[in-house]
Design a protein around this motif. Structure first.
Motif, PDB file in Angstrom:
ATOM      1  N   GLN A  11      49.611  45.760  40.096  1.00  0.00           N
ATOM      2  CA  GLN A  11      50.059  44.839  41.144  1.00  0.00           C
ATOM      3  C   GLN A  11      51.461  45.191  41.607  1.00  0.00           C
ATOM      4  O   GLN A  11      51.848  44.907  42.725  1.00  0.00           O
ATOM      5  N   LYS A  60      52.125  36.649  44.981  1.00  0.00           N
ATOM      6  CA  LYS A  60      51.517  36.899  43.687  1.00  0.00           C
ATOM      7  C   LYS A  60      51.345  35.610  42.888  1.00  0.00           C
ATOM      8  O   LYS A  60      50.292  35.374  42.299  1.00  0.00           O
ATOM      9  N   THR A 104      48.393  33.543  44.310  1.00  0.00           N
ATOM     10  CA  THR A 104      47.062  34.080  44.006  1.00  0.00           C
ATOM     11  C   THR A 104      46.766  33.952  42.510  1.00  0.00           C
ATOM     12  O   THR A 104      45.656  33.591  42.121  1.00  0.00           O
ATOM     13  N   ALA A 105      47.778  34.215  41.687  1.00  0.00           N
ATOM     14  CA  ALA A 105      47.549  34.126  40.243  1.00  0.00           C
ATOM     15  C   ALA A 105      47.209  32.696  39.849  1.00  0.00           C
ATOM     16  O   ALA A 105      46.292  32.456  39.053  1.00  0.00           O
ATOM     17  N   VAL A 108      43.594  31.861  40.927  1.00  0.00           N
ATOM     18  CA  VAL A 108      42.576  32.428  40.053  1.00  0.00           C
ATOM     19  C   VAL A 108      42.585  31.713  38.695  1.00  0.00           C
ATOM     20  O   VAL A 108      41.547  31.460  38.095  1.00  0.00           O
ATOM     21  N   GLN A 147      42.531  40.538  38.773  1.00  0.00           N
ATOM     22  CA  GLN A 147      43.263  41.400  39.697  1.00  0.00           C
ATOM     23  C   GLN A 147      42.443  41.638  40.960  1.00  0.00           C
ATOM     24  O   GLN A 147      42.967  41.659  42.066  1.00  0.00           O
ATOM     25  N   GLU A 206      42.419  38.443  43.055  1.00  0.00           N
ATOM     26  CA  GLU A 206      43.704  38.295  43.732  1.00  0.00           C
ATOM     27  C   GLU A 206      43.810  39.245  44.904  1.00  0.00           C
ATOM     28  O   GLU A 206      44.358  38.900  45.951  1.00  0.00           O
ATOM     29  N   TYR A 263      44.706  38.431  48.798  1.00  0.00           N
ATOM     30  CA  TYR A 263      45.805  39.097  49.494  1.00  0.00           C
ATOM     31  C   TYR A 263      45.296  39.832  50.730  1.00  0.00           C
ATOM     32  O   TYR A 263      45.934  39.793  51.792  1.00  0.00           O
TER      33      TYR A 263
END
Lengths: 149, 287
Positions: free
Chosen positions: A97, B150, B153-154, B157, B221, B224, B228
């Motif tokens: 990431q 980030k 999105t994290a 999830v 990941q 996410e 994004y």
């Protein structure tokens, strides 16, 4: 021109050991690096991993750590924040990431992030925040380490 | 009939508005180009992660992972992507209408759903209607970095992993071209359509330490990255849509100025004619 193919110019299938492998480090914001190297060493979740050319296909998750890419003359380092590694005999792809070369790391920002994370860890809130602060701290320490090495 | 001076004033003010909309049109055009190139640099990452995910899905005998499993839906999350600013034509209203209608159709009580919203316009819309907002992000850059969203999105999830919600749906404007965008809704979690890629498995991977642990890292990941990607897509659409809106505003201003100029000339001529008539009349009276 040679009228027939010279046998020693045709690569033998299989047995030949490849000299280099292509390494690409890719993040959502775009590719960070793509070049050929002789060896990749990184920290997977259950230990150090060294990849030489011709490795069998492999997928492994990475920890927040520095990936070392050994070239002919020098070694490059890339700070990755987790993600994973995909290996093929001639190609290694690292999907993370975020990933930075030492020259791209914002030291000031990493230092601030470290302080902030340490403060949060001391404050000890609920689980989610705690875990996030822990990750943030790890990332910051990793970045600082890569710059300072 | 409006006086000469009134018409002149209207022409002037329309002219000024036109200058502004024209400038905004050009700014949006360049922002759209940048957003497109941002979306392009995301492509290698998304393609690669998709490739690995589908390869694992295709090779795995019995993949059991909570993120792949459909479970009974008690609570649905809607991830709605809007913009912070208006003046983008139907960009925001289209996506909000689609999301709102879906929510109204599917749910009777507020306990059954929650909304995660990006963009000030969407946030205000849902707040006004008393719809529960679980998470929000406003003030995103025009060219967002992954690091900016980030956390969002994290957390999104994580909500699924913690079983706070059992399904996550995305609503956003998909960028087709500079003049056409389409409201798209997509189910992000659970991930159900992984193995349907018709590609054959190219290589048998070794998994270190095992498939399950890889999926633990890979699937969040991947999810996410889907969010994004939608966000980048929506940003490009926003700029495109604003560009189109501003261009039509400029065109309308031009039309209005033409009409007003015609009116102005007519009025001017009428007043000249009147003056001549008056002079002629006055001269005739003196004879």
């Amino acid at each position: 021109m040679v009228p027939f193919p010279l046998p020693f110019l045709i690569p033998a299938q299989g047995g030949v050991r490849l000299k280099t492998l292509t390494v690409s480090v890719v993040t959502p914001d775009g590719p960070v690096l793509e070049d050929s190297f002789e060896m990749v060493s990184c920290k997977a979740e259950n230990g150090e991993l060294g990849i030489l050319p011709g490795h069998i296909p492999l997928v492994a998750p990475l920890t927040i750590s520095a990936v070392r890419l050994k070239g002919e003359s020098d070694t490059e380092r890339v700070a990755v924040s987790g993600g994973f590694l995909e290996v093929r005999p001639e190609k290694v792809t690292i999907l993370a990431q975020s990933a930075e070369k030492p020259s791209e790391i914002d030291v000031e920002r990493a230092r601030k992030a470290k302080e902030r994370a340490e403060r949060r860890l001391k404050a000890k809130q609920d689980d989610v925040d705690f875990r996030r602060a822990e990750y943030a701290l790890k990332r910051a320490i990793n970045r600082l380490k890569v710059v300072n090495d | 009939m409006a006086s000469l001076r009134d018409i002149k004033n209207r022409i002037n003010s329309t002219q000024k508005t036109k200058q502004i909309t024209n400038a905004m049109h050009m700014v949006s055009a360049s922002k759209m180009n940048k957003a497109e190139s941002g979306a392009k640099s995301f492509v290698p990452y998304s393609e690669k992660i998709q490739e690995v995910v589908s390869e694992i899905a295709a090779s795995g005998e019995d993949l059991e992972h909570p993120m792949l499993q459909e479970r009974e839906v008690k609570k649905t999350a809607y991830f709605v992507i809007t913009s912070d600013r208006g003046l983008a034509g139907a960009f925001n209203s289209n996506v909000l209408r689609a999301a709102y209608r879906t929510i109204q159709e599917r749910h009777n009580s507020k306990d059954e759903y929650t909304v995660i919203v990006a963009g000030r316009i969407g946030r205000d819309f849902f707040k006004k209607r008393n719809i529960p907002i679980a998470n929000e992000i406003v003030g995103l850059n025009d060219q967002p970095n992954f690091s900016e969203i980030k956390d969002l999105t994290a957390e999104t999830v994580q909500m699924f992993i913690d079983e706070e919600v059992d399904e996550i749906n995305l609503f956003y404007n998909h960028f087709i071209s500079a003049i056409s965008q389409e409201v798209t809704s997509k189910k992000v979690l659970p991930l159900t359509d992984l193995s349907d890629s018709n590609k054959k498995v190219t290589s048998e991977y070794e998994y270190e330490p095992n498939q399950h642990q890889i999926l633990d890292v890979l699937l969040p990941q991947y999810a996410e990255s889907l969010i994004y990607g939608a966000l980048l897509d929506s940003k490009a659409s926003e700029h495109a849509s604003r560009m189109t809106a501003m261009r039509s505003a400029t065109d309308n201003a031009n039309e209005l100025i033409d009409d007003l100029s015609l009116q102005y000339n007519r009025a001017r001529q009428a007043s000249i004619t009147q003056e001549i008539t008056e002079i002629v009349g006055g001269a005739a009276a003196q004879e």
